[in-house]
Design an enzyme around this catalytic site. Structure first.
Site, PDB file in Angstrom:
ATOM      1  N   LYS A   1       0.838  -1.208   0.000  1.00  0.00           N
ATOM      2  CA  LYS A   1       0.000   0.000   0.000  1.00  0.00           C
ATOM      3  C   LYS A   1       0.874   1.260   0.000  1.00  0.00           C
ATOM      4  O   LYS A   1       0.587   2.223  -0.712  1.00  0.00           O
ATOM      5  CB  LYS A   1      -0.927  -0.002   1.227  1.00  0.00           C
ATOM      6  CG  LYS A   1      -2.014  -1.077   1.147  1.00  0.00           C
ATOM      7  CD  LYS A   1      -2.779  -1.205   2.464  1.00  0.00           C
ATOM      8  CE  LYS A   1      -3.726  -2.393   2.413  1.00  0.00           C
ATOM      9  NZ  LYS A   1      -4.484  -2.594   3.660  1.00  0.00           N
TER      10      LYS A   1
ATOM     11  N   GLN B   1      -4.181  -0.864   9.950  1.00  0.00           N
ATOM     12  CA  GLN B   1      -4.138  -2.210   9.386  1.00  0.00           C
ATOM     13  C   GLN B   1      -4.666  -3.234  10.389  1.00  0.00           C
ATOM     14  O   GLN B   1      -4.264  -3.244  11.559  1.00  0.00           O
ATOM     15  CB  GLN B   1      -2.692  -2.555   8.981  1.00  0.00           C
ATOM     16  CG  GLN B   1      -2.535  -3.882   8.258  1.00  0.00           C
ATOM     17  CD  GLN B   1      -3.165  -3.913   6.868  1.00  0.00           C
ATOM     18  OE1 GLN B   1      -3.382  -2.870   6.242  1.00  0.00           O
ATOM     19  NE2 GLN B   1      -3.471  -5.091   6.380  1.00  0.00           N
TER      20      GLN B   1
ATOM     21  N   ASP C   1     -10.524   3.377   4.297  1.00  0.00           N
ATOM     22  CA  ASP C   1     -10.948   1.975   4.264  1.00  0.00           C
ATOM     23  C   ASP C   1     -12.468   1.853   4.116  1.00  0.00           C
ATOM     24  O   ASP C   1     -12.972   0.785   3.778  1.00  0.00           O
ATOM     25  CB  ASP C   1     -10.577   1.289   5.592  1.00  0.00           C
ATOM     26  CG  ASP C   1      -9.325   0.425   5.507  1.00  0.00           C
ATOM     27  OD1 ASP C   1      -9.064  -0.125   4.425  1.00  0.00           O
ATOM     28  OD2 ASP C   1      -8.639   0.300   6.534  1.00  0.00           O
TER      29      ASP C   1
HETATM   30  N1  GUN Z   1      -6.389  -6.269   6.774  1.00  0.00           N
HETATM   31  C1  GUN Z   1      -6.656  -7.043   5.705  1.00  0.00           C
HETATM   32  N2  GUN Z   1      -7.276  -6.315   4.741  1.00  0.00           N
HETATM   33  C2  GUN Z   1      -7.405  -5.058   5.237  1.00  0.00           C
HETATM   34  C3  GUN Z   1      -7.948  -3.851   4.711  1.00  0.00           C
HETATM   35  O1  GUN Z   1      -8.476  -3.779   3.589  1.00  0.00           O
HETATM   36  N3  GUN Z   1      -7.863  -2.757   5.514  1.00  0.00           N
HETATM   37  C4  GUN Z   1      -7.314  -2.812   6.761  1.00  0.00           C
HETATM   38  N4  GUN Z   1      -7.292  -1.694   7.488  1.00  0.00           N
HETATM   39  N5  GUN Z   1      -6.802  -3.921   7.272  1.00  0.00           N
HETATM   40  C5  GUN Z   1      -6.846  -5.031   6.513  1.00  0.00           C
END
Ligand code: GUN
Length: 311
Positions: free
Chosen positions: A54, A98, A124
């Protein structure tokens, strides 16, 4: 006949090329790039990889992308204080915490964190405010995996209006928002889960089948209407030799890879589904890259909205 491959990796690349000049235009107009802060707590090998991807994607399109790390010893209070500081930050338009959070934070930790993230920085799309806005069809920051899937279906010319869609999995992150986005596109939507009676028969009704259960190869040919579009959200590391042999025939390159490495990444959809589906997303290279791209789209959108007062 083999299903058409829905190449999420290629679409993600094209979309990132579309985003990059828009980011440059924002930076030129505002004197700073859109800013994304990613919060990572403790040590979690899979999260390390996701977060690295990311951050890289963010920097590649021209964002300021900052990693805010908290150690294993941090408390939930420390995390909430960090989020509050980021809410106030002028240079950060998007905040992503995350998941998963450390178990010691307790079962409701994620919800408590999402309740603190400013909705207009919630890239998100997990806060109750954004989920509520989406349910009501109002402008909202929407969860990245389901919005990426809609983008893929639309750009690949797969009709949704009046079609039957079936979503297997009812998570807050994928299943539920996926069903709502399909509904907004006028599909007739069924949500299935672990208690659904005769799951294969329900899935066989679907023109669009989305598998988001987290069980390697669960969706077999018996679940799929011939010609259906099948979207595989699963990301399962298979380490069991028996399961790997059930998924891939002798001589298949993925089975050879498994024997070399001791694990292989597979989706929720059995590879045999390619024999009946009309279109299918691969794993890896399907939905995963689009999730990251939609995070970029959401961050740009959040930055514009914060600067222009729009949503
Ligand atoms: N953990 C696994 N996928 C995601 C996501 O799309 N966003 C976040 N914040 N954590 C994750």
């Amino acid at each position: 006949m083999s299903a058409r491959v829905l190449d999420g990796q290629a679409l993600a690349g094209r979309m990132q090329q579309e985003i990059t000049p828009q980011v440059a235009a924002f930076a030129a107009r505002r004197g700073r790039p859109p800013g994304l802060a990613i919060v990572l707590v403790g040590q979690h090998p899979a999260s390390e990889v996701y977060v690295r991807n990311k951050l890289k994607a963010g920097r590649d399109v021209g964002f300021r992308a900052d990693l805010e790390r908290l150690p294993d010893t941090a408390s939930l209070g420390d995390l909430l204080a960090l989020v509050e500081r980021l809410n106030e930050s002028d240079v950060h338009d998007g905040i992503l915490v995350q998941a998963p959070l450390p178990k010691a934070f307790g079962p409701d930790a994620a919800a408590r964190v999402f309740d603190v993230i400013a909705p207009d920085k919630d890239v998100d799309g997990f806060t109750a405010v954004n989920v509520g806005r989406m349910v009501q069809g109002r402008p909202a920051l929407v969860a990245c995996t389901p919005s990426g899937i809609i983008e893929l279906l639309v750009r690949e010319g797969i009709p949704l209006e009046g079609r039957r869609a079936c979503v297997v999995g009812r998570s807050d992150i994928v299943g539920k928002p996926m069903a709502l986005l399909l509904l907004q596109r006028h599909a007739t939507v069924t949500i299935c889960h672990s208690k659904t009676a005769d799951l294969p028969a329900v899935c066989r009704e679907a023109d669009i089948l989305v598998a988001a259960i987290g069980r390697a190869g669960l969706v077999t040919k018996a679940f799929v209407k011939p010609g259906a579009a099948v979207i595989d959200v699963g990301m399962n590391q298979v380490t069991d030799a028996g399961l790997a042999a059930q998924l891939f025939p002798e001589g298949h390159p993925r089975l050879a890879k498994f024997r070399e490495r001791g694990s292989v990444l597979v989706g929720d959809v059995h590879p045999e589904v390619a024999e009946v589906a009309g279109a299918l997303t691969p794993v890896p290279g399907g939905v995963g890259p689009l999730t990251v791209t939609m995070l970029m789209m959401n961050t740009l959108r959040a930055a514009r909205a914060r600067m222009d007062g729009t949503r």
